[in-house]
Design a protein around this motif. Structure first.
Motif, short mmCIF file in Angstrom:
data_model
loop_
_atom_site.label_atom_id
_atom_site.label_comp_id
_atom_site.label_asym_id
_atom_site.label_seq_id
_atom_site.Cartn_x
_atom_site.Cartn_y
_atom_site.Cartn_z
N ARG A 275 0.94 4.63 -2.63
CA ARG A 275 0.25 5.76 -2.02
C ARG A 275 0.55 7.07 -2.73
O ARG A 275 -0.34 7.88 -2.97
CB ARG A 275 0.64 5.86 -0.55
CG ARG A 275 -0.08 6.95 0.19
CD ARG A 275 0.20 6.83 1.63
NE ARG A 275 -0.04 5.42 1.97
CZ ARG A 275 -0.46 4.98 3.12
NH1 ARG A 275 -0.68 5.82 4.08
NH2 ARG A 275 -0.67 3.71 3.34
N LYS B 111 0.82 -1.21 0.00
CA LYS B 111 0.00 0.00 0.00
C LYS B 111 0.86 1.26 0.00
O LYS B 111 0.56 2.22 -0.70
CB LYS B 111 -0.94 0.01 1.21
CG LYS B 111 -2.06 -0.98 1.11
CD LYS B 111 -2.96 -0.90 2.33
CE LYS B 111 -4.09 -1.89 2.25
NZ LYS B 111 -4.98 -1.83 3.41
N ASP B 112 1.94 1.25 0.79
CA ASP B 112 2.83 2.41 0.85
C ASP B 112 3.51 2.67 -0.49
O ASP B 112 3.78 3.82 -0.84
CB ASP B 112 3.87 2.24 1.95
CG ASP B 112 3.29 2.38 3.34
OD1 ASP B 112 2.18 2.94 3.46
OD2 ASP B 112 3.93 1.92 4.31
N ARG C 69 -6.60 5.92 -7.87
CA ARG C 69 -7.22 5.26 -6.72
C ARG C 69 -6.76 3.81 -6.68
O ARG C 69 -6.46 3.21 -7.71
CB ARG C 69 -8.74 5.26 -6.84
CG ARG C 69 -9.40 6.61 -6.79
CD ARG C 69 -9.51 7.09 -5.36
NE ARG C 69 -10.36 8.24 -5.24
CZ ARG C 69 -9.96 9.50 -5.35
NH1 ARG C 69 -8.70 9.75 -5.62
NH2 ARG C 69 -10.79 10.49 -5.20
#
Length: 108
Positions: A80, A76-77, A87
């Protein structure tokens, strides 16, 4: 390892090849994190209901993969602050592995 599903919406202006290079990069990242990519599905260009970052459409990609839960945060990082990604959503895939092909018999 758990099964996950991820949906990415890519910026049309920042992606040249309908997201094929992004898909290969994502697969390489999953392998580097010790996971296994089971499927990568391009859902094509779609119009948005409302603008996202002044964009009216995006390229959708759906990925299915297996990964250790502790590595999902790293994944996820990584995306980001990626300017190509408008999205993203990563969820646990809790679908049954195989659905029965024959109807269940009635019990009397």
């Amino acid at each position: 390892m758990k099964k996950y599903e991820a949906v990415f919406i890519l910026d049309i202006r920042k992606v040249d090849d309908e997201g094929e290079a992004f898909s290969k990069d994502f697969a390489a990242l999953i392998d580097a994190l010790g996971g296994k990519l089971t499927a990568a599905v391009s859902m094509g260009r779609k119009q948005f209901t409302y603008d996202i970052n002044k964009r009216k459409a995006g390229i959708y990609w759906n990925f299915f993969f297996e990964l250790a839960p502790s590595k999902v945060i790293e994944l996820k990082d990584k995306f980001r602050l990626n300017e190509k990604v408008l999205r993203n959503l990563i969820i646990i895939d809790e679908r049954p592995a195989a659905l029965p092909t024959e109807p269940a018999s009635e019990v009397e």
